[in-house]
Design an enzyme around this catalytic site. Structure first.
Site, mmCIF file in Angstrom:
data_model
loop_
_atom_site.group_PDB
_atom_site.id
_atom_site.type_symbol
_atom_site.label_atom_id
_atom_site.label_comp_id
_atom_site.label_asym_id
_atom_site.label_seq_id
_atom_site.Cartn_x
_atom_site.Cartn_y
_atom_site.Cartn_z
ATOM 1 C CE LYS A 70 -4.008 -1.767 2.521
ATOM 2 N NZ LYS A 70 -4.634 -1.696 3.838
ATOM 3 C CG HIS A 127 -0.306 7.021 4.837
ATOM 4 N ND1 HIS A 127 -0.053 7.437 6.110
ATOM 5 C CD2 HIS A 127 -0.862 5.781 4.939
ATOM 6 C CE1 HIS A 127 -0.450 6.509 6.956
ATOM 7 N NE2 HIS A 127 -0.936 5.493 6.279
ATOM 8 C CG HIS A 176 3.366 4.926 6.716
ATOM 9 N ND1 HIS A 176 2.502 4.775 5.659
ATOM 10 C CD2 HIS A 176 2.963 4.047 7.666
ATOM 11 C CE1 HIS A 176 1.623 3.829 5.946
ATOM 12 N NE2 HIS A 176 1.879 3.375 7.158
HETATM 13 N N1 ARG Z 1 1.334 -0.635 9.447
HETATM 14 C C1 ARG Z 1 0.458 0.126 10.283
HETATM 15 C C2 ARG Z 1 -0.251 1.212 9.471
HETATM 16 O O1 ARG Z 1 0.248 1.623 8.465
HETATM 17 C C3 ARG Z 1 1.180 0.792 11.418
HETATM 18 C C4 ARG Z 1 1.745 -0.162 12.418
HETATM 19 C C5 ARG Z 1 1.804 0.414 13.780
HETATM 20 N N2 ARG Z 1 2.388 -0.483 14.726
HETATM 21 C C6 ARG Z 1 1.750 -1.461 15.333
HETATM 22 N N3 ARG Z 1 2.444 -2.251 16.132
HETATM 23 N N4 ARG Z 1 0.486 -1.651 15.184
HETATM 24 O O2 ARG Z 1 -1.298 1.671 9.859
#
Ligand code: ARG
Length: 639
Positions: A171, A174, A177
């Protein structure tokens, strides 16, 4: 001269104060690395003699001021909570009795029940400047902060995991991130600067139906060659295409259905169904599909790493949702059930916090699923097992998740479930460091796909701006690389300027400006100090042996007063975990330095004065660079 000797010397000059006695009477003081600790200890000792209040009580209420014009320290007498006399009467009495010939402080300025203290110009410079210059990159490091036992360094340091960035492989990357990357890297650096052992983990979103969909897209439209050339770009293109196709397909099915046609075959062969199917093969550990997935993942990580290293960021571990085993999740599900935390509902497993926890807390946490009807585990379920797995593996003292405020509820539920599973001690060690949204983060062409694109676009923009000043441009050795760093600094400083939780508008014009408190301005402030040093062409010995008593001007003293605060600021940042704590300090310091240039010329001054002033500016250069590095910026020496 060793660092400690400089301090010993001054401590001896001050009656009743030696480094050892300071450390004994004030266990939190580290005068050998923090000059202000020596000042606080001395002030508390002198005031104890005057007031009869214990020096340690006084020490705990000596605060730094908001600005140099308000003094260096301030004591609010009411904070001492003394019974009997009125605070303003005491403040007056103590102020009047404060000796005029004190070695470090001028007579305090009393205002009501507040006492402000200004340090004397001499011997401040001779204490602080050698400390900064000898400390170098280490000046400001609070090595004692992370000790498990402050009394016994052999017991080792506390360990923290900072999880940040955590993009989703199939994905788009964004703004959230990007913020997580910037703030997370800062958070890790702050812990490191405070003497903790830091592990940086990137928890990739690398599992789920989205992966199945990507694989289907690759089978339809993928190209091996393009994948190798630029995996993120290629996968992103496939992602966009397949989502478009899927939308069209859904519309067709819907239209046919409404027209009364039989769509069961269409539905059974739909992209969505294919993706689900593919993902099922993955969860069934089908070798071929897993190998394909592994390749996408590895290529993506390699590409991420390129960008991270451009930002000076490395991760100790690339973890991810895929790394959580089904086995650990079934085990956890049993435990939750046995503890009465979950209940079944139509084949799905859910947690009803409103039933489990009375009052507000339960209401806030609401109801959530931990297992879907079809048996697949969810984001939350994976997080629980990942968290416990990390604890088992690393036995961390603390763990921070740097994730946007949109996931506040998710992380509260996560920590609460870990607690309800019986791991209160582990849950207590976890913290969510959150942040707000960025409005309008995109490249000028509106095509942001990845972290790189934003930075590259800002760098281009910066480059265009630099070209406008032809004469200056011609002097820069490597304009592309310089523009690159300036662009990155612009984005990062804008991101770190406000409190984390605030939303802000992405504004490329503002962030690349040399005016105002921007990244390029900070870089300029640092580069200018480097340039003065080059032009002065003095040796390190010239600076070491400079007669610092020549720094008599108020401008010089103000610079030193700012530099003396740096170790305090580093400590404070650990408490706030706000990048702006450091950024605000750096801008203040840069302003004080910049306003001194007219008064304190180096090149062109008489030699002894030149040496002393250069030692001052060199110390300022070191502090600015150290601060920029904690923020994650690469200090430029020329621009
Ligand atoms: N990959 C997730 C997202 O983009 C964020 C991860 C955050 N960390 C976690 N341990 N949940 O929304």
């Amino acid at each position: 001269m060793a660092r400690k000797t400089v301090m010993e010397l001054f401590a001896q000059r001050i009656k009743n104060l030696s480094l050892d006695s300071v450390t004994k009477s004030f266990p939190h003081a580290h005068p050998d690395v923090n000059p202000l600790d020596l000042y606080r200890a001395h002030l508390s000792t002198v005031l104890a003699g005057i007031s009869g209040v214990s020096a340690s009580s006084l020490y705990s209420v000596v605060m730094r001021t908001q600005g140099l014009d308000k003094g260096d320290f301030i004591i609010a007498v009411p904070a001492l909570r003394l019974k009997g006399s009125k605070p303003d009467v005491l403040a007056n009495e103590w102020g009047a009795s404060f000796p005029t010939d004190d070695a470090l402080f001028a007579k305090p300025v009393v205002n009501g029940s507040f006492m402000s203290f200004f340090v004397k110009a001499e011997p401040l410079s001779s204490i602080v400047l050698p400390m900064v210059r000898q400390g170098g990159v280490g000046y400001g490091r609070n090595d004692f902060g992370g000790l498990k036992d402050p009394e016994d360094p052999s017991k080792g340091r506390k360990r923290i995991i900072v999880e940040f960035s955590s993009p989703n492989v199939a994905k788009p990357f964004h703004a959230g991130h990007i913020r997580s990357t910037i703030i997370g890297s800062f958070t890790a650096n702050v812990y490191e600067a405070n003497g903790w052992e830091v592990l940086r983990i990137n928890y990739l979103g690398d599992w789920g139906k989205q992966y199945g969909l990507l694989a289907v897209a690759y089978e339809r439209n993928g190209s091996e060659e393009e994948l190798k050339k630029n995996p993120i770009d290629h996968l992103f293109k496939l992602y966009v295409q397949i989502n478009k196709d899927m939308k069209e397909e859904n519309e067709t099915i819907k239209a046919k259905k409404e027209a009364g046609e039989d769509v069961s075959e269409l539905e059974a062969n739909s992209l969505d169904e294919q993706a689900r199917n593919y993902f099922r093969h993955m969860t069934d550990r089908d070798e071929q599909t897993l190998a394909q997935w592994q390749r996408f993942r590895d290529l993506s990580i390699a590409r991420y790493q390129e960008t991270y290293s451009r930002l000076g960021i490395h991760f100790d571990e690339y973890s991810g949702e895929s790394q959580v085993s089904e086995e650990s999740m079934s085990k956890m599900a049993e435990q939750l059930k046995a503890k009465g935390v979950t209940r079944e509902d139509n084949g799905a497993v859910l947690v009803d916090f409103t039933q489990l926890l009375p009052g507000k807390e339960g209401k806030q946490l609401g109801i959530t699923l931990v297992r879907k009807k079809d048996g697949t585990a969810l984001y939350l379920t994976r997080d629980i097992c990942e968290l416990l797995g990390r604890y088992e593996k690393y036995k961390f003292d603390h763990m921070i998740y740097v994730v946007g405020a949109a996931q506040n509820l998710h992380l509260s539920q996560l920590f609460k479930l870990v607690e309800l599973l019986g791991h209160q001690d582990v849950a207590k060690r976890c913290q969510h460091v959150n942040f707000g949204l960025v409005r309008g983060m995109s490249t000028r062409k509106g095509t942001a796909k990845f972290l790189d694109d934003i930075f590259a676009d800002c760098a281009d923009y910066m480059h265009e701006k630099m070209r406008q000043n032809e004469a200056k441009y011609a002097q820069i050795e490597n304009p592309e690389a310089t523009a690159d760093i300036l662009g990155i600094s612009g984005v990062m400083v804008q991101d770190m300027s406000g409190k984390r939780i605030n939303d802000y508008d992405f504004n490329m014009d503002a962030m690349t400006s040399l005016e105002g408190d921007t990244g390029p301005y900070l870089q300029y402030a640092h580069a200018r100090l480097c340039s003065i040093k080059r032009r002065a062409a003095l040796s390190e010995e010239d600076l070491d042996g400079a007669d610092l008593a020549l720094l008599t001007e108020a401008h010089a003293t103000n610079v030193v007063r700012m530099l003396a605060q740096w170790p305090d600021v580093v400590k404070n940042a650990l408490r706030t975990l706000e990048p702006t704590t450091i950024l605000t300090y750096l801008f203040k310091t840069a302003h004080v330095v910049s306003s001194s240039y007219d008064q304190l010329q180096v090149v062109g001054s008489e030699r002894e004065l030149m040496r002393a002033r250069m030692a001052l500016y060199d110390a300022a250069r070191i502090v600015l660079a150290n601060g920029m590095r904690v923020l994650g910026l690469t200090p430029l020496e020329r621009m």
